[in-house]
Design an enzyme around this catalytic site. Sequence first.
Site, short mmCIF file in Angstrom:
data_model
loop_
_atom_site.label_atom_id
_atom_site.label_comp_id
_atom_site.label_asym_id
_atom_site.label_seq_id
_atom_site.Cartn_x
_atom_site.Cartn_y
_atom_site.Cartn_z
N TYR A 91 10.47 -1.54 -3.47
CA TYR A 91 10.72 -0.53 -4.51
C TYR A 91 10.81 0.86 -3.89
O TYR A 91 11.73 1.64 -4.19
CB TYR A 91 9.59 -0.56 -5.55
CG TYR A 91 9.68 0.57 -6.56
CD1 TYR A 91 10.66 0.56 -7.55
CD2 TYR A 91 8.79 1.64 -6.52
CE1 TYR A 91 10.76 1.60 -8.46
CE2 TYR A 91 8.89 2.68 -7.43
CZ TYR A 91 9.87 2.65 -8.41
OH TYR A 91 9.97 3.69 -9.30
N ARG A 147 -5.05 8.95 -8.00
CA ARG A 147 -3.67 9.16 -8.40
C ARG A 147 -3.52 10.51 -9.10
O ARG A 147 -4.45 11.00 -9.75
CB ARG A 147 -3.21 8.04 -9.35
CG ARG A 147 -3.19 6.65 -8.75
CD ARG A 147 -2.08 6.50 -7.73
NE ARG A 147 -2.03 5.17 -7.11
CZ ARG A 147 -2.59 4.85 -5.96
NH1 ARG A 147 -3.29 5.77 -5.29
NH2 ARG A 147 -2.46 3.64 -5.46
N ASN A 155 2.90 8.61 -11.22
CA ASN A 155 2.06 7.88 -12.18
C ASN A 155 2.13 8.44 -13.59
O ASN A 155 1.14 8.93 -14.14
CB ASN A 155 0.61 7.85 -11.69
CG ASN A 155 0.48 7.13 -10.37
OD1 ASN A 155 0.60 7.74 -9.30
ND2 ASN A 155 0.27 5.83 -10.41
#
Length: 330
Positions: free
Chosen positions: A151, A219, A180
């Site tokens: 990806y 994140r 995210n």
Amino acid sequence: MFKTLQNKTVLVTGGAGFIGSNLCEALLNIGSTVVCLDNFATGHKKNIAPFLSLKNFKLIEGDIRDLKTCQEACLGVDFVLHQAALGSVPRSIEDPVTSNDVNISGFLNMLVAARDNDVKRFVYAASSSTYGDSESLPKVEEVIGKPLSPYAITKYVNELYADNFKRTYDLDTIGLRYFNVFGRRQDPNGAYAAVIPKFVIQFMNYESPTINGDGTFSRDFTYIDNVVQMNLLAITTENDEALNTVYNTAVGDRTTITSMAEDLRNFLSEYDSKIAEVAIKHGPNRKGDIPHSLASIEKAKKKLNYNPSHTFKAGLKEAVSWYWEHLQNS
């Protein structure tokens, strides 16, 4: 703020998906004419159902892997917001061929169609996965590492193609490296569901969510409204120096997976006190995952006048409210 888009036609590929449908909604509220291209592989008709009766909304059901469909979608279009892709690192590891076909061949089809139809600007969803094994924090656009998944490779190739189409065909592009993204309309179901909506549905069903690893990975969770703002800034900027490059699309702050899960449980327990008792479990690390993700957003602030409207917690609180209203019977 974005009044220049009122009489413009904007194509949103993947417009029935999570991010795409939010972009369609924002553009329609501004007064743009919106063309939505989607094959409903991961998008949902329910996401765009309220728009189908509007005169300034057109749905084309088709696949970006078909060049003819891309040419049709770009006809008479001023700007393209290219969101169509097969997301998910695990999905790409399991099936790299399909991810490559959609994310690279489909992307190239869209660039060709935009070029052939004299589209003014092509803004596309890039990815923070492009930073790969680079350990530097915060992530700065000009410093990347080796990609850690198929990806990530596909999203980096997108950036290379976009740069080449400017050099070769003078097509203006901007890539937005999403970090995210979460928020309303993000699908909680399916094998490759993003972590926040997946945990939401588990908490609501009193099931213990499982964190990959010990929970210390972090994140830069980014609320959907920040992403919409970045896309609108990218297609309206009149700063020539802001074009033909990539931007981190994030908040510029990081949250550990454990903290995220605990905040989520706390916010949801305001609606149902039993959720506060649901335990959080831990499992093995996931292949292709990077340990930490934190974006520098200085470039976006300087060149696009980006100013995030939502911190992680403010966005999560809004998202939980939406999830609670819409996912009760999921």
